[in-house]
Design an enzyme around this catalytic site. Sequence first.
Site, PDB file in Angstrom:
ATOM      1  CG  ASP A   1      -1.640   1.282   1.472  1.00 62.49           C
ATOM      2  OD1 ASP A   1      -1.801   2.065   0.515  1.00 62.49           O
ATOM      3  OD2 ASP A   1      -2.037   1.525   2.635  1.00 62.49           O
ATOM      4  CB  ILE A   2       2.572   3.132  -2.549  1.00 65.87           C
ATOM      5  CG1 ILE A   2       3.388   1.840  -2.661  1.00 65.87           C
ATOM      6  CG2 ILE A   2       3.500   4.345  -2.604  1.00 65.87           C
ATOM      7  CD1 ILE A   2       4.130   1.705  -3.974  1.00 65.87           C
TER       8      ILE A   2
ATOM      9  CG  ASP B   1      -6.201   5.481  -1.384  1.00 62.25           C
ATOM     10  OD1 ASP B   1      -6.938   5.823  -2.334  1.00 62.25           O
ATOM     11  OD2 ASP B   1      -5.625   6.322  -0.649  1.00 62.25           O
TER      12      ASP B   1
ATOM     13  CG  ASP C   1      -7.195   6.308   4.609  1.00 67.27           C
ATOM     14  OD1 ASP C   1      -6.286   6.667   5.381  1.00 67.27           O
ATOM     15  OD2 ASP C   1      -6.994   5.517   3.667  1.00 67.27           O
TER      16      ASP C   1
END
EC number: 2.7.1.33
Length: 249
Positions: free
Chosen positions: A6-7, A102, A122
Amino acid sequence: MRLLIDIGNTNLHWTLDGPGTAWSVASVRHSGGIPPDLIAAWERLSPPERILVSHVAGPGLAESLTRVARALWRVEPEFVRVIQGYGGIQVAYSQPERLGVDRWLALLAARRLHQEATLILDAGTAATFDLLLADGRHLGGLILPGIELMRSSLFAKTQIPPPAEPIKAGLAYWGTDTQSAIALGSIQALAATAERLYDRLAAESGSTPWLVLTGGDAGRIGPFLLRPWTQIADLVLRGLAEAGALDRT
């Protein structure tokens, strides 16, 4: 074995997933490249069968990751893309592919964990909010600057002098000096938005929503919330695990 990556805009999170592997998430600041310490850690891994990637940080970092994966394991990373209807998620956007991957993966994970009306916050460099009904309909969401981005933009656009040291917030509702007012204001803005959306989702769904927090600043916001909440730090990576059946892209 799969390598899940996850970038985000600031940090890279990764874990292994598959038989015989332990789910253990590691995180590094990427600064636009693959850090040498991370490459050293990956050199000790057996070649993964697949590398699934959530990536929102720009093409340069994607190219760097691809070069590293080829050099270490001769495996091509699979940069996951939004697919309308996958996992029962009906994305609200008229062009679903324009939703951040994401955010979509967080929706996939949340639906797998809790098939009720859900609000996801988030909290990273940017703060994203997404609302999901129990039947998988994504209502849409909001995007705001994250805590540090709010603070830095305030200092950049005013005559308020930036602090010599990182500013910290207690658990008060308001500040008693300029620095604490800024610290608390940035957190309370996101907490208040979450509460407002929570109440609207409760009215829309006719049920008590599940409020889930993820991202690096989730723990800073949670204590200020006046609604029940759950923190799941690795929600996007869990979504990647759910998306493991996707075709290679």
